[in-house]
Design a protein around this motif. Structure first.
Motif, mmCIF file in Angstrom:
data_model
loop_
_atom_site.group_PDB
_atom_site.id
_atom_site.type_symbol
_atom_site.label_atom_id
_atom_site.label_comp_id
_atom_site.label_asym_id
_atom_site.label_seq_id
_atom_site.Cartn_x
_atom_site.Cartn_y
_atom_site.Cartn_z
ATOM 1 N N ALA A 78 35.704 74.213 -27.333
ATOM 2 C CA ALA A 78 36.390 75.507 -27.324
ATOM 3 C C ALA A 78 35.632 76.551 -26.511
ATOM 4 N N ALA A 79 34.315 76.554 -26.596
ATOM 5 C CA ALA A 79 33.527 77.530 -25.840
ATOM 6 C C ALA A 79 33.751 77.364 -24.339
ATOM 7 N N ALA A 80 33.738 76.140 -23.868
ATOM 8 C CA ALA A 80 33.957 75.883 -22.445
ATOM 9 C C ALA A 80 35.338 76.348 -22.012
ATOM 10 N N GLU A 81 36.343 76.092 -22.845
ATOM 11 C CA GLU A 81 37.707 76.507 -22.493
ATOM 12 C C GLU A 81 37.823 78.027 -22.398
ATOM 13 N N VAL A 82 37.231 78.743 -23.350
ATOM 14 C CA VAL A 82 37.286 80.211 -23.331
ATOM 15 C C VAL A 82 36.510 80.748 -22.135
ATOM 16 N N LEU A 83 35.308 80.237 -21.906
ATOM 17 C CA LEU A 83 34.495 80.697 -20.778
ATOM 18 C C LEU A 83 35.155 80.393 -19.439
ATOM 19 N N ASP A 84 35.732 79.201 -19.304
ATOM 20 C CA ASP A 84 36.432 78.842 -18.059
ATOM 21 C C ASP A 84 37.629 79.762 -17.813
ATOM 22 N N ALA A 85 38.391 80.042 -18.886
ATOM 23 C CA ALA A 85 39.555 80.921 -18.750
ATOM 24 C C ALA A 85 39.127 82.331 -18.354
ATOM 25 N N ALA A 86 38.050 82.805 -18.949
ATOM 26 C CA ALA A 86 37.560 84.147 -18.630
ATOM 27 C C ALA A 86 37.134 84.234 -17.170
ATOM 28 N N GLU A 87 36.458 83.213 -16.688
ATOM 29 C CA GLU A 87 36.034 83.205 -15.289
ATOM 30 C C GLU A 87 37.235 83.092 -14.350
ATOM 31 N N GLU A 88 38.137 82.173 -14.658
ATOM 32 C CA GLU A 88 39.306 81.933 -13.809
ATOM 33 C C GLU A 88 40.196 83.172 -13.679
ATOM 34 N N HIS A 89 40.314 83.940 -14.762
ATOM 35 C CA HIS A 89 41.208 85.099 -14.775
ATOM 36 C C HIS A 89 40.465 86.426 -14.628
ATOM 37 N N ASN A 90 39.187 86.359 -14.253
ATOM 38 C CA ASN A 90 38.392 87.569 -14.051
ATOM 39 C C ASN A 90 38.511 88.506 -15.253
ATOM 40 N N ALA A 91 38.232 87.976 -16.433
ATOM 41 C CA ALA A 91 38.413 88.726 -17.683
ATOM 42 C C ALA A 91 37.512 89.940 -17.749
ATOM 43 N N GLU A 92 38.063 91.006 -18.299
ATOM 44 C CA GLU A 92 37.272 92.208 -18.536
ATOM 45 C C GLU A 92 36.653 92.179 -19.926
ATOM 46 N N LEU A 93 37.177 91.309 -20.804
ATOM 47 C CA LEU A 93 36.702 91.231 -22.179
ATOM 48 C C LEU A 93 37.108 89.898 -22.786
ATOM 49 N N ILE A 94 36.229 89.343 -23.620
ATOM 50 C CA ILE A 94 36.551 88.174 -24.440
ATOM 51 C C ILE A 94 36.477 88.631 -25.887
ATOM 52 N N VAL A 95 37.467 88.236 -26.691
ATOM 53 C CA VAL A 95 37.469 88.558 -28.122
ATOM 54 C C VAL A 95 37.416 87.246 -28.899
ATOM 55 N N ILE A 96 36.481 87.173 -29.843
ATOM 56 C CA ILE A 96 36.332 85.971 -30.662
ATOM 57 C C ILE A 96 36.179 86.372 -32.126
ATOM 58 N N GLY A 97 36.535 85.468 -33.002
ATOM 59 C CA GLY A 97 36.337 85.664 -34.434
ATOM 60 C C GLY A 97 35.077 84.950 -34.884
#
Length: 130
Positions: A78-97
């Protein structure tokens, strides 16, 4: 820009989604919901079922949030998927529980949240369930 939220169908996942919706509304940006599975088990309770995804879809549409929901099953954690998505979409913020874990539990099992916090290139907002 995009806000990425790591979602699992748990109270912690719901807390993350609720906060991510508030952040997306505040900044008028796209919300990318990531709910992944490695695909290596017959049953994965952290992988949202179709009715749960439809409920999220309806909730976001009703609130007028521009969004994308992805459920990758590529053998990555799951960490890799979230990090990859954030990089791919130039995320300004990641939110996690976050959930409470014992020190021994962290040592033996590792921590998805910890990896995201340490490796993300953008700010990470970690929330607890109420």
């Amino acid at each position: 820009m995009t806000i990425v939220v790591g979602y699992v169908p748990t109270p912690e996942g719901e807390a993350a989604l609720t906060q991510a919706i508030a952040e997306a509304r505040r900044s008028s940006t796209t919300l990318l919901v990531i709910n992944s599975s490695r695909g290596d088990a017959l049953v994965d309770n952290r992988y949202a079922q179709e009715q749960e995804i439809q409920s999220i879809e309806d909730r976001l549409a009703t609130q007028g949030i521009d969004h994308v929901i992805k459920q990758p099953v590529r053998g990555h954690d799951a960490a890799a998927e979230v990090l990859d998505a954030a990089e791919e979409h130039n995320a300004e913020l990641i939110v996690i529980g976050l959930r409470r874990r014992t020190p021994v539990g962290k040592l033996i099992m590792g921590s998805v949240s910890q990896r995201i916090l340490l490796e993300a290139d953008c700010p990470v907002l970690a929330v607890k369930a109420g």
